[in-house]
Design an enzyme around this catalytic site. Structure first.
Site, PDB file in Angstrom:
ATOM      1  N   ASP A 240      -8.587  -3.865  -7.316  1.00  0.00           N
ATOM      2  CA  ASP A 240      -8.106  -2.705  -6.546  1.00  0.00           C
ATOM      3  C   ASP A 240      -8.654  -1.411  -7.153  1.00  0.00           C
ATOM      4  O   ASP A 240      -8.369  -1.086  -8.305  1.00  0.00           O
ATOM      5  CB  ASP A 240      -6.571  -2.701  -6.573  1.00  0.00           C
ATOM      6  CG  ASP A 240      -5.957  -1.738  -5.577  1.00  0.00           C
ATOM      7  OD1 ASP A 240      -6.618  -0.750  -5.212  1.00  0.00           O
ATOM      8  OD2 ASP A 240      -4.800  -1.968  -5.181  1.00  0.00           O
TER       9      ASP A 240
ATOM     10  N   CYS B 131       0.851  -1.183   0.000  1.00  0.00           N
ATOM     11  CA  CYS B 131       0.000   0.000   0.000  1.00  0.00           C
ATOM     12  C   CYS B 131       0.897   1.247   0.000  1.00  0.00           C
ATOM     13  O   CYS B 131       1.691   1.428  -0.926  1.00  0.00           O
ATOM     14  CB  CYS B 131      -0.943  -0.069   1.194  1.00  0.00           C
ATOM     15  SG  CYS B 131      -2.086   1.297   1.407  1.00  0.00           S
TER      16      CYS B 131
ATOM     17  N   HIS C 253      -7.402  -4.608  -3.153  1.00  0.00           N
ATOM     18  CA  HIS C 253      -6.291  -3.903  -2.517  1.00  0.00           C
ATOM     19  C   HIS C 253      -6.052  -4.505  -1.125  1.00  0.00           C
ATOM     20  O   HIS C 253      -6.986  -4.883  -0.431  1.00  0.00           O
ATOM     21  CB  HIS C 253      -6.635  -2.415  -2.388  1.00  0.00           C
ATOM     22  CG  HIS C 253      -5.500  -1.577  -1.897  1.00  0.00           C
ATOM     23  ND1 HIS C 253      -4.428  -1.228  -2.691  1.00  0.00           N
ATOM     24  CD2 HIS C 253      -5.254  -1.026  -0.686  1.00  0.00           C
ATOM     25  CE1 HIS C 253      -3.579  -0.497  -1.990  1.00  0.00           C
ATOM     26  NE2 HIS C 253      -4.058  -0.359  -0.775  1.00  0.00           N
TER      27      HIS C 253
END
Length: 227
Positions: free
Chosen positions: A163, A116, A194
């Site tokens: 995502d 991330c 994600h």
């Protein structure tokens, strides 16, 4: 496995790095390291557990604390901490962690990974720290083309097809830049959301994709770091 702390001094203040070191007779016997960059939550139990997994694979794993001791407890707090973190500040902390690990542990070869927000910093570090031997950013943002064009470090970019943040358009930007500048980039996309690697988040965790990504990263690092 040994758990240790590195003290880091940066322009914006002191911080630390969490270190997981393989159980060896002498630290000098560990000559390969992985720099692990946190998610937007901070250095939490999940990141410490991941560091331990790398140590069990024989790597010195160093996770620099980009938030200087702060850990988010919800998405709003995590977003605020991430937004307050300047790129230059995070980049300097990563550089200091690498330098400290070289000095303290005499590690000769480093790879970098992150998730991330950490994937964003890992990919950017690969563009700007050419002595890194490999990079494996997980669903991180793509830097500007003029930054990406400098990438010389072999990079395995891990993405999730579901995502909404690091979406197909952004992944295609990376692929297009890789083709344009002949960058050493491989992209692997999973049918996953994600943060699919984070097993503390059952709403997005994908065990099959996470296991395959872990296998690929270990093979990639092993090849590039000469393990």
């Amino acid at each position: 496995m040994n758990i240790e702390t590195l003290n880091l001094n940066t322009t914006n203040g002191a911080t630390t790095a969490y270190v997981a070191r393989p159980q060896t007779e002498a630290p000098a016997k560990v000559n390969t390291g992985v720099i692990l960059i946190q998610e937007w939550w901070g250095i939490n139990d999940h990141i410490r557990e991941l560091a331990g997994r790398y140590a069990k694979e024989g790597y010195l794993c160093v996770a620099p604390d980009l938030y200087r001791g702060r850990v988010a407890h919800d998405a709003a707090e995590a977003s605020a901490l991430m937004q307050a973190l300047a790129i230059d500040d995070g980049r300097e902390t990563i550089r200091k962690a690498i330098d400290a690990a070289i000095e303290t542990y005499q590690v000769e070869r480093f790879a970098i990974t992150g998730f991330c927000m950490g994937g964003t910093f890992a990919l950017r570090a690969a563009c700007e720290i050419p002595e890194l031997k490999a990079a494996a950013p997980f669903y991180g943002d793509i830097p500007a083309e003029n930054v990406l064009a400098k990438l010389k470090v072999p990079t395995l970019f891990i993405a999730g097809q579901r995502d909404a943040w690091i979406n197909e358009e952004k992944v295609n930007q990376l692929l297009e830049a890789a083709a344009k500048y002949n960058l050493p980039v491989e992209v692997v996309s999973y049918d996953a959301d994600h943060a699919f690697f984070n097993d503390t988040r059952p709403q997005v965790y994908n065990a099959e994709a996470a296991a395959d990504a872990w296998r690929r990263v270990l093979e990639f690092f092993g090849k590039r770091l000469g393990k």
